[in-house]
Design an enzyme around this catalytic site. Structure first.
Site, PDB file in Angstrom:
ATOM      1  N   TYR A 145     -11.935  11.871  10.986  1.00  0.00           N
ATOM      2  CA  TYR A 145     -12.439  10.876  10.022  1.00  0.00           C
ATOM      3  C   TYR A 145     -13.246   9.816  10.761  1.00  0.00           C
ATOM      4  CZ  TYR A 145     -12.517   7.536   6.154  1.00  0.00           C
ATOM      5  OH  TYR A 145     -12.918   6.675   5.161  1.00  0.00           O
ATOM      6  N   HIS A 178       4.395  -4.189   8.886  1.00  0.00           N
ATOM      7  CA  HIS A 178       4.966  -3.858  10.185  1.00  0.00           C
ATOM      8  C   HIS A 178       5.222  -5.175  10.919  1.00  0.00           C
ATOM      9  CE1 HIS A 178       4.328   0.543  10.181  1.00  0.00           C
ATOM     10  NE2 HIS A 178       3.270   0.252   9.429  1.00  0.00           N
ATOM     11  N   HIS A 225       0.840  -1.195   0.000  1.00  0.00           N
ATOM     12  CA  HIS A 225       0.000   0.000   0.000  1.00  0.00           C
ATOM     13  C   HIS A 225       0.872   1.240   0.000  1.00  0.00           C
ATOM     14  CE1 HIS A 225       0.590  -0.719   4.336  1.00  0.00           C
ATOM     15  NE2 HIS A 225       0.335   0.568   4.528  1.00  0.00           N
ATOM     16  N   ASP A 242       5.600   4.963   4.673  1.00  0.00           N
ATOM     17  CA  ASP A 242       6.436   4.015   5.406  1.00  0.00           C
ATOM     18  C   ASP A 242       6.594   2.680   4.688  1.00  0.00           C
ATOM     19  OD1 ASP A 242       3.689   3.963   5.999  1.00  0.00           O
ATOM     20  OD2 ASP A 242       3.962   3.041   7.955  1.00  0.00           O
ATOM     21  N   HIS A 243       5.913   2.509   3.560  1.00  0.00           N
ATOM     22  CA  HIS A 243       6.054   1.276   2.782  1.00  0.00           C
ATOM     23  C   HIS A 243       6.387   1.545   1.312  1.00  0.00           C
ATOM     24  CE1 HIS A 243       4.446  -0.458   6.390  1.00  0.00           C
ATOM     25  NE2 HIS A 243       3.389   0.323   6.285  1.00  0.00           N
ATOM     26  N   HIS A 268       1.517   4.129   1.373  1.00  0.00           N
ATOM     27  CA  HIS A 268       1.879   5.064   2.423  1.00  0.00           C
ATOM     28  C   HIS A 268       3.393   5.255   2.449  1.00  0.00           C
ATOM     29  CE1 HIS A 268      -2.034   4.616   4.974  1.00  0.00           C
ATOM     30  NE2 HIS A 268      -2.121   5.600   4.098  1.00  0.00           N
TER      31      HIS A 268
END
Length: 277
Positions: free
Chosen positions: A196, A227, A84, A88-89, A86
Site C-alpha cells: 500500500y 495506544h 476507529h 484492537d480497539h 480496528h
C-alpha cells in the site's frame, strides 16, 4: 515516546494488549479501564456512563471486571463510542454492548466497518488486520456532533486517515470548580498493508493533513490515545502517583505536539515511498 513505533509494520499482536491493568482514575469522572497496552476510557455520571473503545475481543471480561472493580455497574453504561474500527480497539464492543445493553455510536464510516466486523476495503490495512465480532445497530454521529448521557457531553471530531472513519473525542471533567479539557485522539499513524502506498491515494493524504490540523486545535489539558504507549501515558501516571508536581498528565500543548510529531512521521512515510519508486 512510542508515537509511531508501529508505522510501516504489520498489525502484530503485542503482549501488553491483553495484559491486565488495575483500573484507575485519570481525572475526576474519567477512568482508565483498559489493558496495559490498549485504552478503554470510562466517563461516569449519576445518570449513566460513556465507554470509549473496547480493545481486543478476548479482553471483554477484563474490561467488565475493571469497571466493576471501580464500583460501577455495567448496566449503567448507556453509550459505547469507538475511535476507529480496528480489532484492537473494537474487538470487544459487541460483547460489551450485549452485556451492558449500551448503544454503540461511531462515525458513518466507522459504523459501517463495525457492522461488518472490520471488513472495509477502504482501510489502508484492509486484508492485514483480523476480523472481529460484528456489532449490530451502530448509531452514527457526524463531525462536530455531541453525544449526551445525562450531564455528560462528548464532542466528536473527524480525524480520518489511519482509517476512513477514525475520530477523536473531547469532553470536560471537573473536580469541584476545576475542570480539565480531556482529549481522546484517534490513531494518527500511517500504517498500510504490504504494497500500500499512501502517496497513491491523494484523498487519504488530504485526510491525514486535515486530521493533524484538527488535533492541533483541540481543547486539550489531558491527552489520551488508543495506544497509551504512544504518549508514554503509563509512565506519566506512575510519576503522578509518586507525587511528581506539576501533574505530568496535565499539558495544554500535548495535542499540538502530538499532531506535529504525527505530521513529521507522515512526511517521512511519503518521502520513503518517493525514494523507493
Amino acid at each position: 515516546m512510542a508515537l509511531l513505533s508501529m508505522a510501516g509494520a504489520s498489525m502484530a499482536m503485542d503482549a501488553s494488549w491483553s495484559q491486565p491493568r488495575k483500573p484507575f482514575r485519570i481525572y475526576a469522572n474519567t477512568w482508565y479501564v483498559g489493558s496495559e497496552g490498549l485504552s478503554a476510557i470510562l466517563i461516569t455520571s449519576s445518570q449513566g456512563h460513556i465507554l470509549i473503545d473496547g480493545t481486543l475481543t478476548r479482553n471483554a471480561p477484563m474490561i467488565e471486571t475493571n469497571i466493576r472493580a471501580l464500583g460501577f455497574h455495567l448496566h449503567d453504561i448507556r453509550v459505547i463510542l469507538n475511535s476507529h474500527a480496528h480489532h484492537d480497539h473494537a474487538g470487544a464492543i459487541a460483547a460489551l454492548a450485549r452485556d451492558s445493553g449500551a448503544r454503540v455510536v461511531a462515525s458513518v464510516e466507522g459504523a459501517r466497518e463495525l457492522e461488518a466486523g472490520g471488513n472495509d476495503p477502504g482501510d489502508p490495512l484492509y486484508g492485514d488486520v483480523p476480523r472481529y465480532p460484528a456489532v449490530a445497530h451502530v448509531e452514527t454521529v457526524r463531525d462536530g456532533g455531541v453525544v449526551h448521557v445525562g450531564p455528560l457531553a462528548v464532542a466528536v471530531h473527524d480525524t480520518p486517515g489511519h482509517t476512513p472513519g477514525n475520530v477523536s473525542f473531547t469532553w470536560h471533567s471537573c473536580e469541584g470548580s476545576r475542570c480539565r479539557a480531556m482529549a481522546y485522539v484517534g490513531s494518527l499513524t500511517a500504517i498500510g498493508r504490504p504494497g500500500y502506498r499512501f502517496s497513491a491515494h491523494p484523498q487519504v493524504v488530504a485526510s491525514f493533513r486535515h486530521s493533524f490540523r484538527t488535533v492541533a486545535a483541540l481543547p486539550c489539558d489531558i491527552l489520551l490515545t488508543p495506544h497509551p504507549d504512544a504518549i508514554d501515558f503509563m509512565a506519566k501516571v506512575a510519576a503522578r502517583d509518586r507525587g511528581v508536581r506539576p501533574d505530568p498528565l496535565v499539558d495544554a500543548d500535548a495535542c499540538k505536539r502530538f499532531a506535529a510529531s504525527a505530521s513529521r512521521a507522515f512526511d517521512a512515510v511519503l518521502a520513503k515511498e518517493r525514494a523507493v519508486h
